[in-house]
Design a protein around this motif. Structure first.
Motif, PDB file in Angstrom:
ATOM      1  N   GLY A  55       0.782  -1.233   0.000  1.00 38.59           N
ATOM      2  CA  GLY A  55       0.000   0.000   0.000  1.00 38.59           C
ATOM      3  C   GLY A  55       0.809   1.275   0.000  1.00 38.59           C
ATOM      4  O   GLY A  55       0.277   2.353   0.288  1.00 38.59           O
ATOM      5  N   LEU A  56       2.103   1.178  -0.361  1.00 35.43           N
ATOM      6  CA  LEU A  56       2.940   2.372  -0.405  1.00 35.43           C
ATOM      7  C   LEU A  56       2.725   3.124  -1.721  1.00 35.43           C
ATOM      8  O   LEU A  56       2.631   2.513  -2.778  1.00 35.43           O
ATOM      9  N   LYS A  57       2.674   4.442  -1.652  1.00 41.37           N
ATOM     10  CA  LYS A  57       2.558   5.242  -2.857  1.00 41.37           C
ATOM     11  C   LYS A  57       3.883   5.239  -3.614  1.00 41.37           C
ATOM     12  O   LYS A  57       4.945   5.061  -3.025  1.00 41.37           O
ATOM     13  N   ARG A  58       3.810   5.437  -4.937  1.00 45.54           N
ATOM     14  CA  ARG A  58       4.970   5.284  -5.803  1.00 45.54           C
ATOM     15  C   ARG A  58       6.157   6.157  -5.357  1.00 45.54           C
ATOM     16  O   ARG A  58       7.284   5.681  -5.264  1.00 45.54           O
ATOM     17  N   LYS A  59       5.906   7.421  -5.070  1.00 52.39           N
ATOM     18  CA  LYS A  59       7.007   8.315  -4.697  1.00 52.39           C
ATOM     19  C   LYS A  59       7.672   7.855  -3.407  1.00 52.39           C
ATOM     20  O   LYS A  59       8.907   7.791  -3.311  1.00 52.39           O
ATOM     21  N   GLU A  60       6.867   7.545  -2.416  1.00 57.96           N
ATOM     22  CA  GLU A  60       7.422   7.104  -1.136  1.00 57.96           C
ATOM     23  C   GLU A  60       8.161   5.781  -1.299  1.00 57.96           C
ATOM     24  O   GLU A  60       9.244   5.574  -0.726  1.00 57.96           O
ATOM     25  N   ALA A  61       7.593   4.869  -2.091  1.00 64.76           N
ATOM     26  CA  ALA A  61       8.231   3.572  -2.327  1.00 64.76           C
ATOM     27  C   ALA A  61       9.586   3.754  -2.981  1.00 64.76           C
ATOM     28  O   ALA A  61      10.573   3.108  -2.594  1.00 64.76           O
ATOM     29  N   ASP A  62       9.669   4.644  -3.987  1.00 63.36           N
ATOM     30  CA  ASP A  62      10.941   4.867  -4.684  1.00 63.36           C
ATOM     31  C   ASP A  62      11.985   5.456  -3.747  1.00 63.36           C
ATOM     32  O   ASP A  62      13.162   5.073  -3.785  1.00 63.36           O
ATOM     33  N   GLU A  63      11.575   6.370  -2.886  1.00 63.56           N
ATOM     34  CA  GLU A  63      12.519   6.963  -1.930  1.00 63.56           C
ATOM     35  C   GLU A  63      13.039   5.902  -0.964  1.00 63.56           C
ATOM     36  O   GLU A  63      14.238   5.856  -0.651  1.00 63.56           O
ATOM     37  N   ARG A  64      12.137   5.056  -0.507  1.00 68.46           N
ATOM     38  CA  ARG A  64      12.535   4.029   0.453  1.00 68.46           C
ATOM     39  C   ARG A  64      13.438   2.981  -0.188  1.00 68.46           C
ATOM     40  O   ARG A  64      14.396   2.519   0.426  1.00 68.46           O
ATOM     41  N   MET A  65      13.129   2.611  -1.438  1.00 66.96           N
ATOM     42  CA  MET A  65      13.950   1.570  -2.064  1.00 66.96           C
ATOM     43  C   MET A  65      15.358   2.081  -2.348  1.00 66.96           C
ATOM     44  O   MET A  65      16.336   1.350  -2.171  1.00 66.96           O
ATOM     45  N   VAL A  66      15.480   3.337  -2.763  1.00 62.42           N
ATOM     46  CA  VAL A  66      16.807   3.899  -3.004  1.00 62.42           C
ATOM     47  C   VAL A  66      17.610   3.928  -1.710  1.00 62.42           C
ATOM     48  O   VAL A  66      18.788   3.569  -1.678  1.00 62.42           O
ATOM     49  N   ARG A  67      16.966   4.338  -0.623  1.00 62.77           N
ATOM     50  CA  ARG A  67      17.646   4.400   0.672  1.00 62.77           C
ATOM     51  C   ARG A  67      18.085   3.011   1.132  1.00 62.77           C
ATOM     52  O   ARG A  67      19.225   2.811   1.568  1.00 62.77           O
ATOM     53  N   ALA A  68      17.183   2.026   1.012  1.00 65.30           N
ATOM     54  CA  ALA A  68      17.501   0.666   1.455  1.00 65.30           C
ATOM     55  C   ALA A  68      18.604   0.049   0.605  1.00 65.30           C
ATOM     56  O   ALA A  68      19.516  -0.611   1.130  1.00 65.30           O
ATOM     57  N   LEU A  69      18.540   0.255  -0.709  1.00 65.70           N
ATOM     58  CA  LEU A  69      19.571  -0.298  -1.595  1.00 65.70           C
ATOM     59  C   LEU A  69      20.925   0.372  -1.373  1.00 65.70           C
ATOM     60  O   LEU A  69      21.969  -0.272  -1.424  1.00 65.70           O
ATOM     61  N   LYS A  70      20.904   1.673  -1.101  1.00 70.13           N
ATOM     62  CA  LYS A  70      22.158   2.388  -0.849  1.00 70.13           C
ATOM     63  C   LYS A  70      22.848   1.832   0.396  1.00 70.13           C
ATOM     64  O   LYS A  70      24.067   1.654   0.418  1.00 70.13           O
ATOM     65  N   GLU A  71      22.066   1.545   1.443  1.00 71.79           N
ATOM     66  CA  GLU A  71      22.635   1.000   2.679  1.00 71.79           C
ATOM     67  C   GLU A  71      23.247  -0.388   2.455  1.00 71.79           C
ATOM     68  O   GLU A  71      24.137  -0.800   3.193  1.00 71.79           O
ATOM     69  N   LEU A  72      22.774  -1.088   1.427  1.00 72.64           N
ATOM     70  CA  LEU A  72      23.275  -2.424   1.116  1.00 72.64           C
ATOM     71  C   LEU A  72      24.247  -2.424  -0.063  1.00 72.64           C
ATOM     72  O   LEU A  72      24.551  -3.478  -0.622  1.00 72.64           O
ATOM     73  N   ASP A  73      24.717  -1.224  -0.451  1.00 73.88           N
ATOM     74  CA  ASP A  73      25.654  -1.082  -1.577  1.00 73.88           C
ATOM     75  C   ASP A  73      25.088  -1.674  -2.869  1.00 73.88           C
ATOM     76  O   ASP A  73      25.797  -2.309  -3.645  1.00 73.88           O
ATOM     77  N   MET A  74      23.802  -1.445  -3.090  1.00 71.96           N
ATOM     78  CA  MET A  74      23.137  -2.002  -4.264  1.00 71.96           C
ATOM     79  C   MET A  74      22.451  -0.939  -5.110  1.00 71.96           C
ATOM     80  O   MET A  74      21.747  -1.259  -6.064  1.00 71.96           O
ATOM     81  N   ALA A  75      22.631   0.331  -4.777  1.00 69.16           N
ATOM     82  CA  ALA A  75      21.879   1.390  -5.455  1.00 69.16           C
ATOM     83  C   ALA A  75      22.168   1.429  -6.953  1.00 69.16           C
ATOM     84  O   ALA A  75      21.274   1.681  -7.771  1.00 69.16           O
TER      85      ALA A  75
ATOM     86  N   ALA B 151      16.497  -5.677   1.293  1.00 66.11           N
ATOM     87  CA  ALA B 151      15.968  -4.333   1.035  1.00 66.11           C
ATOM     88  C   ALA B 151      14.448  -4.375   0.895  1.00 66.11           C
ATOM     89  O   ALA B 151      13.741  -3.517   1.442  1.00 66.11           O
ATOM     90  N   ARG B 152      13.953  -5.354   0.178  1.00 65.31           N
ATOM     91  CA  ARG B 152      12.502  -5.496  -0.012  1.00 65.31           C
ATOM     92  C   ARG B 152      11.787  -5.679   1.327  1.00 65.31           C
ATOM     93  O   ARG B 152      10.727  -5.098   1.575  1.00 65.31           O
ATOM     94  N   SER B 153      12.375  -6.475   2.207  1.00 63.02           N
ATOM     95  CA  SER B 153      11.732  -6.765   3.491  1.00 63.02           C
ATOM     96  C   SER B 153      11.661  -5.541   4.395  1.00 63.02           C
ATOM     97  O   SER B 153      10.884  -5.526   5.358  1.00 63.02           O
TER      98      SER B 153
END
Length: 260
Positions: free
Chosen positions: A117-137, A158-160
């Protein structure tokens, strides 16, 4: 005038409570009266040999199976009573990979975010942040099929985390990965717990994935045979390290018995 004594801080509430849970596959008992709690800000390691019941326990917590006995609560809510809403604070990385190999990293994460149920903009911000923390951005546009096993696992972690879970379940998440990749994932998850206040239940049979200050549950043949802070469990057995303590615990021996 005497100052009032500072109030003691309240004890943190568990993010996961498992109480008196048993499970059978036909006549074979896989779990036998299992009870424990997982607290925020701490990694709880569930250590056991293959076939000990770790995956069965995770299947019950995530409601892939229904627990015929006992009670399981996530942040105080039982899924048996609250249904899918009780699973809202839960993030999971299963033992078997669950990414769509033909989609890109971004498409996989966006799909999951939409389910949450996450909106697209918020989801994109969160995925970039999570991937960056895992050196996957930098791999966000790559198809999952082109990634190695370690990178796929990082995407699953990152997905979890996209929906900011309070409880993270990891079922043997590093199987098949090389030692440096395993070590990096272990470090990252421990830092997530400490900095983000997430309660983590990490199922493993690998001793080097357990840190000395982790909470530890040793599961053998469906029963918890030891619990406590990992370094304390080792000291109580008289073993020199966690591997030695584990072997004593699942054999039901003491250090003196082995020496004899």
């Amino acid at each position: 005038m005497q100052k009032k004594a500072a109030r003691d801080e309240p004890e943190p509430k568990p993010v996961l409570t498992v109480k008196d849970v048993s499970y059978w596959y036909g006549a074979k008992q896989a779990l036998d009266d299992v009870s424990f709690e997982v607290y925020p800000g701490r990694v709880t390691a569930l250590l056991g040999p293959n076939g000990a019941g770790k995956t069965t326990l995770f299947s019950l917590i995530t409601r892939l199976f229904d627990a015929p006995t006992g009670r399981i609560e996530i942040c105080g809510r039982s899924a048996a009573e609250w249904g899918a809403r009780a699973l809202g604070p839960l993030g999971v990385v299963f033992q078997q990979p669950t990414l769509d190999l033909d989609l890109t990293v971004k498409q996989n994460l966006r799909y999951f975010a939409a389910l949450r149920g996450l909106k697209r903009k918020e989801a994109d911000e969160r995925m970039v942040r999570a991937l960056k923390e895992l050196d996957m951005a930098e791999r966000i546009g790559e198809r999952v099929r082109s990634l190695n096993g370690g990178h796929r696992r990082r995407v699953e972690i990152a997905r979890s985390l996209l929906h900011s879970p309070k409880l993270l379940l990891l079922d043997e998440p590093t199987i098949g990965l090389d030692d440096p990749t395993r070590a990096a994932i272990v470090r990252h998850v421990h830092e997530l717990a400490r900095s983000g206040g997430i309660g983590v239940l990490w199922a493993t049979h690998l001793f080097d994935e357990v840190e000395p200050d982790d909470a530890l549950l040793v599961l053998d043949r469906g029963r918890i045979v030891a619990r406590g802070i990992a370094k304390d469990v080792v000291a109580e057995t008289g073993a020199g390290d966690l591997g030695g303590a584990f072997r004593l615990l699942i054999a039901g021996d003491t250090e003196e018995d082995v020496a004899a």
